[in-house]
Design a protein around this motif. Structure first.
Motif, PDB file in Angstrom:
ATOM      1  N   LEU A  41       0.801  -1.291   0.110  1.00  0.00           N
ATOM      2  CA  LEU A  41       0.022   0.016  -0.085  1.00  0.00           C
ATOM      3  C   LEU A  41       0.864   1.419   0.094  1.00  0.00           C
ATOM      4  O   LEU A  41       0.364   2.170  -0.551  1.00  0.00           O
ATOM      5  CB  LEU A  41      -0.831  -0.017   1.158  1.00  0.00           C
ATOM      6  CG  LEU A  41      -2.109  -1.056   1.064  1.00  0.00           C
ATOM      7  CD1 LEU A  41      -2.797  -0.834   2.319  1.00  0.00           C
ATOM      8  CD2 LEU A  41      -2.960  -0.453  -0.054  1.00  0.00           C
ATOM      9  N   LEU A  42       2.004   1.138   0.731  1.00  0.00           N
ATOM     10  CA  LEU A  42       2.947   2.289   0.611  1.00  0.00           C
ATOM     11  C   LEU A  42       3.463   2.380  -0.664  1.00  0.00           C
ATOM     12  O   LEU A  42       3.780   3.917  -1.123  1.00  0.00           O
ATOM     13  CB  LEU A  42       4.115   2.007   1.842  1.00  0.00           C
ATOM     14  CG  LEU A  42       3.699   2.385   3.112  1.00  0.00           C
ATOM     15  CD1 LEU A  42       4.666   1.962   4.087  1.00  0.00           C
ATOM     16  CD2 LEU A  42       2.950   3.775   3.474  1.00  0.00           C
ATOM     17  N   LEU A  53       1.000   4.168  -2.789  1.00  0.00           N
ATOM     18  CA  LEU A  53       0.726   5.350  -2.447  1.00  0.00           C
ATOM     19  C   LEU A  53       1.724   6.397  -2.975  1.00  0.00           C
ATOM     20  O   LEU A  53       1.513   7.336  -3.565  1.00  0.00           O
ATOM     21  CB  LEU A  53       0.638   5.703  -1.061  1.00  0.00           C
ATOM     22  CG  LEU A  53       0.488   7.077  -0.382  1.00  0.00           C
ATOM     23  CD1 LEU A  53      -0.589   7.659  -0.799  1.00  0.00           C
ATOM     24  CD2 LEU A  53       0.505   7.114   1.172  1.00  0.00           C
ATOM     25  N   ALA A  71       0.917   6.671  -6.698  1.00  0.00           N
ATOM     26  CA  ALA A  71      -0.186   7.459  -6.984  1.00  0.00           C
ATOM     27  C   ALA A  71       0.107   8.971  -6.844  1.00  0.00           C
ATOM     28  O   ALA A  71      -0.175   9.820  -7.452  1.00  0.00           O
ATOM     29  CB  ALA A  71      -1.217   7.105  -5.836  1.00  0.00           C
ATOM     30  N   MET A  72       0.969   9.301  -5.658  1.00  0.00           N
ATOM     31  CA  MET A  72       1.510  10.705  -5.486  1.00  0.00           C
ATOM     32  C   MET A  72       2.505  11.111  -6.544  1.00  0.00           C
ATOM     33  O   MET A  72       2.208  12.130  -6.935  1.00  0.00           O
ATOM     34  CB  MET A  72       2.106  10.570  -4.012  1.00  0.00           C
ATOM     35  CG  MET A  72       1.284  10.600  -3.033  1.00  0.00           C
ATOM     36  SD  MET A  72       2.031  10.217  -1.484  1.00  0.00           S
ATOM     37  CE  MET A  72       3.115  11.620  -1.236  1.00  0.00           C
ATOM     38  N   ALA A  91      -5.051   8.209  -4.351  1.00  0.00           N
ATOM     39  CA  ALA A  91      -4.247   8.290  -3.222  1.00  0.00           C
ATOM     40  C   ALA A  91      -4.940   8.375  -1.842  1.00  0.00           C
ATOM     41  O   ALA A  91      -4.644   7.732  -0.992  1.00  0.00           O
ATOM     42  CB  ALA A  91      -3.228   9.711  -3.541  1.00  0.00           C
ATOM     43  N   ILE A 118      -6.024   5.029  -0.952  1.00  0.00           N
ATOM     44  CA  ILE A 118      -4.868   4.368  -0.486  1.00  0.00           C
ATOM     45  C   ILE A 118      -4.680   4.542   0.897  1.00  0.00           C
ATOM     46  O   ILE A 118      -4.400   3.843   1.868  1.00  0.00           O
ATOM     47  CB  ILE A 118      -3.782   4.237  -1.367  1.00  0.00           C
ATOM     48  CG1 ILE A 118      -3.915   3.708  -2.603  1.00  0.00           C
ATOM     49  CG2 ILE A 118      -2.461   3.652  -0.692  1.00  0.00           C
ATOM     50  CD1 ILE A 118      -3.069   3.995  -3.597  1.00  0.00           C
ATOM     51  N   VAL A 119      -4.606   5.980   1.211  1.00  0.00           N
ATOM     52  CA  VAL A 119      -4.360   6.564   2.532  1.00  0.00           C
ATOM     53  C   VAL A 119      -5.424   5.954   3.472  1.00  0.00           C
ATOM     54  O   VAL A 119      -5.100   5.521   4.694  1.00  0.00           O
ATOM     55  CB  VAL A 119      -4.361   7.880   2.810  1.00  0.00           C
ATOM     56  CG1 VAL A 119      -4.545   8.580   3.889  1.00  0.00           C
ATOM     57  CG2 VAL A 119      -3.345   8.465   1.854  1.00  0.00           C
ATOM     58  N   LEU A 144      -4.606   2.211   4.361  1.00  0.00           N
ATOM     59  CA  LEU A 144      -3.475   2.346   5.318  1.00  0.00           C
ATOM     60  C   LEU A 144      -3.731   2.710   6.737  1.00  0.00           C
ATOM     61  O   LEU A 144      -3.521   1.890   7.703  1.00  0.00           O
ATOM     62  CB  LEU A 144      -2.408   3.469   4.850  1.00  0.00           C
ATOM     63  CG  LEU A 144      -1.348   2.884   3.816  1.00  0.00           C
ATOM     64  CD1 LEU A 144      -0.575   3.938   3.188  1.00  0.00           C
ATOM     65  CD2 LEU A 144      -0.483   1.555   4.314  1.00  0.00           C
TER      66      LEU A 144
END
Length: 68
Positions: free
Chosen positions: A5-6, A9, A12-13, A52, A55-56, A59
């Protein structure tokens, strides 16, 4: 589960930043009179920002679940 996931992320960022810069460059060039290209870049930026955010949220959900 957190590491994938990180990584997603960060991707995506990065995609959001890339599309944002491309949109600003397209707007500054002034070649597209109708603004269609800039609109396309901004739609993509909003899409990547939404991804994003999801995903956050995932997380945070999994991080909170680890404490239970």
């Amino acid at each position: 589960m957190r590491l994938p996931l990180l990584i997603l992320l960060l991707l995506a960022m990065g995609a959001t930043a890339y599309v944002l810069v491309r949109g600003v460059i397209a707007m500054a060039s002034g070649k597209d009179i109708t603004g269609e290209q800039q609109q396309n870049y901004m739609r993509k930026r909003v899409l990547f920002q939404g991804i994003a955010i999801v995903i956050v949220i995932a997380l945070l959900y999994f991080a909170g679940g680890a404490n239970r």
